[in-house]
Design a protein around this motif. Structure first.
Motif, PDB file in Angstrom:
ATOM      1  N   LEU A  72       4.266   5.201   1.046  1.00  0.00           N
ATOM      2  CA  LEU A  72       3.787   4.020   0.328  1.00  0.00           C
ATOM      3  C   LEU A  72       3.222   4.337  -1.056  1.00  0.00           C
ATOM      4  O   LEU A  72       3.189   3.461  -1.911  1.00  0.00           O
ATOM      5  N   SER A 126      11.284   0.006   1.882  1.00  0.00           N
ATOM      6  CA  SER A 126       9.875  -0.174   1.504  1.00  0.00           C
ATOM      7  C   SER A 126       9.521   0.677   0.294  1.00  0.00           C
ATOM      8  O   SER A 126       8.808   0.227  -0.612  1.00  0.00           O
ATOM      9  N   ILE A 138       8.214  -0.473  -3.544  1.00  0.00           N
ATOM     10  CA  ILE A 138       7.026   0.025  -4.240  1.00  0.00           C
ATOM     11  C   ILE A 138       7.410   0.695  -5.556  1.00  0.00           C
ATOM     12  O   ILE A 138       6.674   0.605  -6.541  1.00  0.00           O
ATOM     13  N   ILE A 142      17.724  -8.719  -3.691  1.00  0.00           N
ATOM     14  CA  ILE A 142      16.359  -9.278  -3.653  1.00  0.00           C
ATOM     15  C   ILE A 142      15.596  -8.932  -4.919  1.00  0.00           C
ATOM     16  O   ILE A 142      14.886  -9.766  -5.487  1.00  0.00           O
ATOM     17  N   LEU A 144      16.234 -11.705   3.556  1.00  0.00           N
ATOM     18  CA  LEU A 144      15.647 -10.780   4.528  1.00  0.00           C
ATOM     19  C   LEU A 144      15.910 -11.252   5.954  1.00  0.00           C
ATOM     20  O   LEU A 144      16.312 -10.473   6.823  1.00  0.00           O
ATOM     21  N   LEU A 184      16.350  -9.673   9.711  1.00  0.00           N
ATOM     22  CA  LEU A 184      14.967  -9.424  10.112  1.00  0.00           C
ATOM     23  C   LEU A 184      14.520 -10.438  11.163  1.00  0.00           C
ATOM     24  O   LEU A 184      13.661 -10.158  12.002  1.00  0.00           O
ATOM     25  N   ILE A 237       7.647  -2.391  14.534  1.00  0.00           N
ATOM     26  CA  ILE A 237       7.405  -1.543  13.376  1.00  0.00           C
ATOM     27  C   ILE A 237       8.282  -1.972  12.203  1.00  0.00           C
ATOM     28  O   ILE A 237       7.839  -2.005  11.055  1.00  0.00           O
ATOM     29  N   ILE A 238       9.541  -2.347  12.498  1.00  0.00           N
ATOM     30  CA  ILE A 238      10.432  -2.751  11.402  1.00  0.00           C
ATOM     31  C   ILE A 238      10.009  -4.107  10.865  1.00  0.00           C
ATOM     32  O   ILE A 238      10.022  -4.346   9.655  1.00  0.00           O
ATOM     33  N   LEU A 297       7.250  -3.628   8.361  1.00  0.00           N
ATOM     34  CA  LEU A 297       7.400  -2.787   7.165  1.00  0.00           C
ATOM     35  C   LEU A 297       7.312  -3.565   5.861  1.00  0.00           C
ATOM     36  O   LEU A 297       6.607  -3.145   4.938  1.00  0.00           O
ATOM     37  N   ILE A 298       8.031  -4.683   5.780  1.00  0.00           N
ATOM     38  CA  ILE A 298       8.016  -5.439   4.515  1.00  0.00           C
ATOM     39  C   ILE A 298       6.601  -5.960   4.229  1.00  0.00           C
ATOM     40  O   ILE A 298       6.089  -5.773   3.123  1.00  0.00           O
ATOM     41  N   ILE A 350       3.872  -4.605   5.128  1.00  0.00           N
ATOM     42  CA  ILE A 350       3.066  -3.438   4.733  1.00  0.00           C
ATOM     43  C   ILE A 350       3.335  -3.088   3.264  1.00  0.00           C
ATOM     44  O   ILE A 350       2.405  -2.896   2.468  1.00  0.00           O
ATOM     45  N   ALA A 351       4.625  -3.037   2.907  1.00  0.00           N
ATOM     46  CA  ALA A 351       4.961  -2.653   1.529  1.00  0.00           C
ATOM     47  C   ALA A 351       4.419  -3.681   0.542  1.00  0.00           C
ATOM     48  O   ALA A 351       3.806  -3.331  -0.475  1.00  0.00           O
ATOM     49  N   ALA A 408       0.649  -3.380   0.363  1.00  0.00           N
ATOM     50  CA  ALA A 408       0.217  -2.234  -0.444  1.00  0.00           C
ATOM     51  C   ALA A 408       0.338  -2.575  -1.927  1.00  0.00           C
ATOM     52  O   ALA A 408      -0.586  -2.345  -2.716  1.00  0.00           O
TER      53      ALA A 408
END
Lengths: 304, 542, 199, 103
Positions: free
Chosen positions: B215, C20, C24, C186, D64, D70, D77-78, D81-82, D84-85, D88
Motif C-alpha cells: 500500500l 490495488s 495507489i 477505470i 468493478l 466483484l 479479502i478480495i 481490497l479496493i 482498502i486501497a 489508504a
C-alpha cells in the motif's frame, strides 16, 4: 539564551525523565527474569494465564503517558509558533551557501545583530534550495523554502554571540553555511541599525575593506575563491582585466573582464556563461545595490 | 520426526538437490524459495559490507584532524551509505531472506505461491542495485542529495540523480511484488488446521509488513518517477520556479518512507516474538495482542509521516495532528515489549546466542523507541530535528532494532539453513564486541544532537570534537565485532558441527524438518492441531 | 484438490493486490492534482478549456467499448467459443490502438501550440497552468504507458487463445489480463472529468 | 478466507453476468459518459466537480462490479481490497490536505 530555550528544555527534560524511568524498568525486569528464571534454577516453566486486566493496563498507561508528552510538546510549540505582534522584523535571505539579514530600514548584514530582550521575528526567504535556519542555543529551527513564506521568532535574554547553522542539507558547502547571532544592548543596536559604524565582538568579517567584506557578507566567496583555486564559480584573483571565454546564447566568444562585464555577471549571471563552469549562480540584483556593485568592482580591480 | 528417519534414504538437502539446471544455473534460475532466500542473502550481505565500509570511511573523516574526503565526496558518501542501507539492505533483508526461506515452511507449505515471480523480484532487485551502482560512475557522478532526494536540490545538483532515483523505483517494484507474493502465500498456502491465530508471530510480522509494502511503496515509485521526469523534461510539479511545491514532494516521500521504517522493523519484531517463547520454554504472552499490534503499527504507522516535517514549513495544524498520531503509534510498540518481558516471567530461560541478540534488541529498540518520543513531541523536535540526535535515534531503531533482530534471526535459523552449528562461545564474544561498540558509537550522537550538531555536516564546530572522536572509536570496535560475527558464521558453515533437527527445542514447523530441509520441505503437508508455542504438545503435532 | 483451481484462486488474489498497488501509484498523482487544483483553481479552469473535449469523449467511448470487448472475450471463452473469444481480444487491441492514435493527435496539437513542458509559451502562462499541463502530460502519459503495456499483454493472450494454451478450463491468464485492462479503463474514467470536464 | 476458500471454481464458467447484461452495462456507461459531458456543458461551477466525480465513481463501480465480477466475488479479502486501497489513498490525500489548506 532566549525565552524559547527554557520552554523547549522543559518538555525535553520531562520526556527524558519518563524515558529513563521506563528504560530502567524494562532493563531491570529483563535482567531480573533472565537471572531469576534461568533454566538451571527454574527447570519447569509455569504458564501465565492471560489477564485482560494486565493487557488493559498495558494499553492505558502508555497511552496516558504519551498524551502528557504530546501536550507538553504542544504547549511549547504554540509558544514557538506565535510571534508577538510587536516584533522587530528581520528578513533572512538563505542562499547556497550563506546567510544575509536585512532590517526593516534596508540595512543589510552578514551577522544577525539583535537587541537584548526584544522580540525578533525572522522571515525566511530562500533564493535556491531548501535551507534550515537553526539557532541551537535558542532551540529554534525552521526551514527556508523557495516560494513559501516561513518564519521563526525569539527573544534573547543573555548577551553574547551564538551560532546560526544551516540544518537542511543544501549541497557541497552546507556545513560552512554558518553565521553569527549577536545579542547587544538595545541602544547600541539602534545606533548600529541607523548606520553608525560599530564592530561587535564576535562579528564575522570585522576590519575588512568594504568590497572584500561585501564579497563575504553576500556569500560570493562560497563559490568564488579570492585566491586562484577553482571552486563552483571562476576565481576572483587576477580576474579583472583578464581574457575570459564565455558562451553567450549558445555562441562561444572571448571577452575582457572589465567593469561592465563584471556588473552584468552580477545582475544577469546567466547571460555570459564562463566556459568550464555550470550556470548555477542566481541573479543578485536584490542582494547588492548599484553602489555596492561599484565597491565590489573597485575591490576586484586591486585583487591581482 | 520419527517418521522422517525411516525415509532417510530419499532425503537430500535442498542445496544438493539436482534440479532442472546444473551448477550455477541451478541457483540463478531457481524457483525454490530457500534458494531464492539465499540469493538475496548473498546480495544483501555484500551490499551491507559496502555500506559499512563507506560508513567507516565517514567516521575516519570525522576523527579530529583526519580529513580524507572532500566535501563533495563526503556528501556522496553519506548519500550512498543511506541509499544502500535503506533500499538495498534494511528494507528487503528480513522479508526477502527469512521471509522467503521460512515463511512457506512456517505455515506448512512447500514454496511461495508465485515461485517464478519470486525469482523475478530478485532480478529486479539486482537490476536496481546495478543501476544505483552505475549511477555513481556515469552522468555527473555520485548522487550528493542524501537518500531523501529533497527537491529542489535534487533538481538542481549536477550529479546523476535520474539514474539513482530510477534505481529506487525499480527496487520499489521488487518490494511491491514481494509483498504481493507474501500476502497471497499466507492466504492460500496455509496447511490444513493452520488458522490465522495458529500462525507463528514471525508470519504475522511478514504479513503486516507485506501490506505496508503493497500500500505504501507505489507512492515512492511514482515520486521517484516524477523526479526523473522533472530532471529530463523540466515539468515543474516540484520546481518552485514553475509553481511546484517542494513540500508536496516531502509529503509524498515520507508517505512511503515513514511506513518503510515499519517495513524494516516489523518482520524483525516478528522473529523476536518467535525467539522469546522458545528460549523461555513458555507460550508467548498475549499472542493476539502481539499479532494485532503488528497490524496496528502497520496501519497507524502509515498516518504519521508528517512528523518529519514539523519545521519544514508545513502548517502548524498539520504538525499538531501528526504529532498526536505519532504518539499513538508508540502504544502498540510498548505493548510488544511488555508482552515479551511477560513471556520471560516464570519461564525456564536459556540464554543462547539468538536469545542474547533478542534481549539486546529489546534494550536498543527501547532506547530507539523512547528517543522517538523526543522527536515526535512538537517543541523538542524543533530543537532536535536534522541533528545527530535523529541520526542516533534511527540507528538505534534500525540497526539496534532491525539489525540485532536480523542477527538474532541469523543465529536462530543458521543451523536449520545450513545444517551446521557455529561456535557458541565465540558468538557470545562477538555479540559483546558488537553491542559495546554499537553503544560507544551511537550513544554520543544523542548528546551531539542535543548540543546542536546538525547531521550531514562535512565539518563541525570545535566543541564537538571529543564526542565525534568517541563515536568514531566506537564504530571501529563495532565493525571489528561484525567481522568476528561474520567470521564465526562462515567458519561454522565450513567446519561447524552437524546441527540436529531441533537444536533450540522450538515448536514451530521448521523444527520438524531435518537440518537442512529437503527440496520439498514437507514430504506430506502437515495437519496443524495446536498453536506455535505449545512446547508440551510438540510430540503430538505435525 | 484441483491444482488449476487453486492456481486460479491465487492468481485472482495476486492480480487484485496488483490492481490495488496501481490505484495507489496513480493515487500519488491524484494527490498532487487535488492539492494544486486547490491552490490554483482559476489556472486549472483556464487549462482545461485548452483541451479538446470532443477527443476526450471519443477516447472515453473507445476505452469503455474495449472494456466490454475484453469482458465478452472472457465470457465467450467460458462458453467454450474460443474463436469468438479471440475475435473479441483482437477488437480490444484494436480499440487500444485507436485510443493511442487519438491521444497522439491530441498531444501533437498541444505541442504545436507550444503547450509542452519547458516550452516558452507554457512558461509564460500563469504557474497554475504550467502545473495543469505538467500533470496532464504526466497522468495521461503514465496512463498511455499502461495502455501500451496492455496491448502487449493482450497480444500475448490473443496468441495463447489461438494456440489453445488458454482454454475454457484454464482461463486464468486471460481473466487476469482482462482485470488489468478494466483497471486501465477505470483510471481513464477518472482522468477524463478531471482534465477535460471540470472547469 | 481460510484454506478451504482456495478450493473453488474458476469464474470464467457462466455463473457471473450474462452476455446481455455486459452489453447493458456498456450502454449504461455510454449514457453516463454522455450525461457527464452534458452536465459539464452547463456552467454549474463547484457542483460540476461533485457531479462529474460522482458519475465517474458510478461508472467505475459498474466496471468493478460487472466487468470485473466483484459483485460475484465470494472471498472477503478480495472484496475488501479496493476499499482498502481507496481508504489508504483517502487518508494520504486527507492528511496532506490538512497541511495544504491550513498553511
Amino acid at each position: 539564551m532566549a525565552t524559547s530555550t527554557g520552554v523547549v528544555d522543559g518538555a525535553l527534560i520531562y520526556i527524558l525523565a519518563m524515558s529513563v524511568l521506563l528504560l530502567f524498568l524494562i532493563v531491570f525486569f529483563m535482567i531480573y527474569f533472565a537471572v531469576r528464571y534461568r533454566a538451571s534454577r527454574n527447570p519447569v516453566p509455569s504458564e501465565l494465564p492471560e489477564s485482560p486486566l494486565i493487557e488493559a493496563i498495558w494499553v492505558i498507561v502508555p497511552t496516558l503517558l504519551v498524551t502528557t508528552m504530546f501536550i507538553y510538546g504542544l504547549t511549547g510549540f504554540r509558544f514557538l509558533r506565535s510571534a508577538p505582534a510587536n516584533s522587530l522584523v528581520v528578513k533572512v535571505y538563505a542562499r547556497q551557501w550563506s546567510w544575509l539579514f536585512e532590517y526593516d530600514n534596508g540595512k543589510k548584514s552578514a551577522d544577525l545583530i539583535v537587541p537584548l530582550g526584544k522580540n525578533v521575528r525572522c522571515e525566511l526567504i530562500s533564493a535556491d534550495v531548501i535551507h534550515g535556519f537553526y539557532v541551537p542555543a535558542f532551540r529554534i529551527q525552521q526551514d527556508a523554502v523557495p516560494g513559501l513564506a516561513t518564519y521563526a521568532w525569539f527573544n534573547a535574554t543573555t548577551m553574547g554571540s551564538y551560532y546560526i547553522l544551516c540544518s537542511q542539507y543544501c549541497g557541497r558547502r552546507h556545513s560552512a553555511m554558518i553565521a553569527k547571532l549577536i545579542v547587544v544592548p538595545p541602544d547600541q543596536f539602534e545606533a548600529w541599525r541607523q548606520g553608525k559604524k560599530i564592530e561587535f565582538t564576535g562579528a564575522s568579517y570585522a576590519n575588512m575593506p568594504a568590497g572584500e567584506r561585501l564579497l563575504y557578507e553576500r556569500g560570493c566567496v562560497s563559490c568564488h575563491s579570492l585566491e586562484d583555486n577553482k571552486m563552483m564559480g571562476p576565481p576572483f584573483k587576477g580576474l579583472f582585466g583578464s581574457q575570459v571565454v564565455v558562451t553567450t546564447a549558445g555562441v562561444q566568444r572571448t571577452v575582457v573582464a572589465d567593469s561592465a562585464y563584471i556588473h552584468k555577471s552580477i545582475v544577469d549571471p546567466g547571460a555570459d556563461i564562463v566556459s568550464g563552469f555550470p550556470n548555477t549562480m542566481p541573479p543578485s540584483k536584490d542582494v547588492v545595490s548599484e553602489d555596492e556593485i561599484g565597491r565590489i568592482i573597485s575591490y576586484l580591480k586591486g585583487l591581482k | 520426526m520419527a517418521e522422517r528417519e525411516t525415509h532417510e534414504s530419499d532425503y537430500v538437502p535442498y542445496f544438493l538437490h539436482k534440479g532442472k539446471y546444473p551448477g550455477a544455473l541451478g541457483w540463478l534460475l531457481a524457483t525454490d524459495h530457500k534458494r531464492i532466500g539465499l540469493l538475496y542473502l548473498a546480495c544483501i550481505a555484500t551490499f551491507f559490507s559496502v555500506a559499512v565500509i563507506i560508513g567507516v570511511i565517514m567516521r575516519i573523516n570525522m576523527l579530529p584532524g583526519h580529513v580524507i574526503l572532500t566535501a563533495q565526496q563526503y556528501n556522496a558518501a553519506f548519500t550512498l551509505h543511506g541509499i544502500i542501507m535503506v533500499f538495498l539492505v534494511v528494507i528487503p533483508a528480513v522479508p526477502t531472506i527469512f521471509g522467503n526461506f521460512f515463511l512457506p515452511i512456517l505455515i506448512g507449505g512447500r514454496d511461495m505461491i508465485f515461485p517464478r515471480l519470486n525469482l523475478f523480484t530478485w532480478y529486479l532487485f539486482v537490476l536496481g542495485a546495478v543501476l544505483a551502482l552505475v549511477s555513481v560512475f556515469f552522468g555527473g557522478g555520485a548522487v550528493d542529495t542524501g537518500w531523501t532526494f529533497y527537491v529542489p536540490f535534487s533538481l538542481k545538483t549536477t550529479v546523476n540523480v535520474p539514474l539513482a532515483v530510477f534505481a529506487v523505483f525499480i527496487l520499489g517494484m521488487s518490494s511491491i511484488l514481494t509483498g504481493i507474493n507474501i500476502v497471497t502465500t499466507v492466504h492460500q498456502l496455509r496447511a490444513p488446521g493452520m488458522g490465522f491465530f495458529r500462525m507463528p508471530l514471525s508470519v504475522w510480522g511478514f504479513y503486516a509488513t507485506a501490506w505496508v509494502q503493497i500500500l505504501a511503496t507505489p507512492i515512492i515509485g511514482i515520486t521517484m518517477l516524477l523526479v526523473v521526469m522533472e530532471r529530463l523534461f523540466g515539468i515543474g510539479v516540484f520546481d518552485p520556479a514553475k509553481g511546484g511545491d517542494p513540500l508536496l514532494y516531502q509529503h509524498l516521500f515520507w508517505i512511503y518512507s515513514h511506513p518503510a521504517v515499519y517495513i524494516m522493523i516489523l518482520p524483525a519484531m516478528g522473529v523476536i516474538s518467535d525467539i522469546f517463547p522458545v528460549f523461555s520454554r513458555k507460550n508467548i504472552y498475549g499472542y493476539k495482542m502481539i499479532a494485532f499490534s503488528s497490524l496496528a503499527i502497520a496501519s497507524v504507522g502509515s498516518l504519521v509521516w508528517g512528523h518529519h516535517m514539523y519545521v519544514s514549513g508545513q502548517s502548524d495544524t498539520a504538525g499538531i495532528i501528526f504529532s498526536l498520531l505519532t504518539f499513538l503509534v508508540a502504544v502498540p510498540s510498548a505493548i510488544k515489549v511488555f508482552n515479551w518481558l511477560a513471556t520471560m516471567y516464570k519461564g525456564s530461560i536459556q540464554v543462547e546466542p539468538p536469545f542474547l541478540y533478542a534481549l539486546s534488541f529489546i534494550f536498543l529498540f527501547s532506547i530507539g523507541g523512547l528517543t522517538g518520543l523526543f522527536l515526535g513531541a512538537l517543541s523538542p523536535n524543533v530543537q532536535l530535528h536534522n541533528t545527530y540526535f535523529v541520526v542516533a535515534h534511527f540507528h538505534y531503531v534500525i540497526f539496534g532494532g532491525m539489525g540485532f533482530g536480523l542477527a538474532a534471526a541469523v543465529h536462530y535459523w543458521f543451523p536449520k539453513m545450513t545444517g551446521k552449528m557455529y561456535n557458541k562461545p565465540l558468538s557470545v564474544v562477538a555479540w559483546l564486541v558488537v553491542f559495546v561498540g554499537f553503544n560507544i558509537f551511537y550513544f554520543p550522537m544523542f548528546i551531539l544532537g542535543w548540543e546542536g550538531m546538525p547531521r550531514r555536516y562535512y565539518d563541525y564546530l570545535p566543541q564537538f570534537a571529543t564526542l565525534h572522536q568517541v563515536a568514531s572509536i566506537g564504530s571501529f570496535i563495532m565493525v571489528a565485532g561484525l567481522v568476528l560475527v561474520a567470521g564465526n558464521l562462515l567458519r561454522g558453515l565450513v567446519a561447524g558441527a552437524r546441527a540436529p533437527a531441533n537444536p533450540w527445542g522450538g515448536a514451530t514447523l521448521e523444527w520438524t524438518l531435518p537440518s537442512p530441509p529437503g527440496q520439498e520441505d514437507f514430504e506430506e503437508i502437515p495437519v496443524i492441531t495446536h498453536g506455535p508455542y505449545e512446547f508440551d504438545k510438540k510430540e503430538s503435532g505435525a | 484438490m484441483n491444482a488449476s483451481e487453486d492456481a486460479h484462486a491465487a492468481g485472482r488474489l495476486g492480480i487484485w493486490l496488483f490492481i490495488s498497488t496501481e490505484i495507489i501509484l496513480f493515487g500519488g498523482l491524484f494527490l498532487l492534482y487535488s492539492m494544486y487544483r486547490l491552490k490554483n483553481p482559476a489556472d486549472f479552469h483556464a487549462g482545461s478549456l485548452e483541451l479538446n473535449r470532443v477527443l476526450g469523449t471519443l477516447n472515453t467511448v473507445i476505452l469503455i467499448t474495449s472494456s466490454l470487448c475484453v469482458a465478452l472475450a472472457i465470457d465467450s471463452l467460458g462458453k467454450g467459443r474460443t474463436r469468438k473469444s479471440a475475435w473479441f481480444v483482437a477488437a480490444t487491441i484494436a480499440c487500444a490502438f485507436g485510443f493511442l492514435i487519438v491521444k497522439f493527435f491530441e498531444w501533437t496539437a498541444k505541442f504545436h501550440h507550444g503547450l509542452y513542458p519547458n516550452a516558452k509559451v507554457l512558461l509564460s502562462l500563469p504557474k497554475g497552468e504550467n502545473l495543469f499541463f505538467g500533470l496532464y502530460y504526466l497522468m495521461t502519459g503514465l496512463h498511455g504507458v499502461h495502455v501500451i503495456v496492455g496491448i502487449g499483454v493482450l497480444s500475448v493472450m490473443l496468441v495463447r487463445v489461438l494456440r489453445g494454451t488458454i482454454t475454457p478450463q484454464n482461463p486464468t491468464y486471460l481473466v487476469n489480463s482482462g482485470l488489468y485492462w478494466h483497471l486501465v479503463d477505470i483510471i481513464w474514467i477518472f482522468l477524463f472529468p478531471l482534465f477535460y470536464l471540470i472547469t | 478466507m481460510n484454506a478451504d476458500a482456495s478450493r473453488e471454481m474458476p469464474d470464467a464458467r457462466p455463473h457471473g453476468p450474462t452476455t446481455r447484461s455486459y452489453v447493458a452495462v456498456w450502454g449504461a456507461l455510454i449514457v453516463l459518459t454522455a450525461t457527464t459531458v452534458a452536465v459539464a456543458g452547463f456552467n454549474l461551477q463547484k457542483i460540476a466537480i461533485i457531479v462529474c466525480l460522482g458519475i465517474a465513481a458510478v461508472k467505475s463501480t459498474l466496471v468493478l462490479f460487472y466487468f470485473m465480477h466483484l459483485r460475484y466475488e465470494h472471498r472477503l479479502i478480495i472484496k475488501l481490497l479496493i476499499p482498502i486501497a481507496i481508504g489508504a489513498l483517502a487518508i494520504f490525500i486527507g492528511l496532506t490536505f490538512s497541511d495544504v489548506i491550513t498553511r
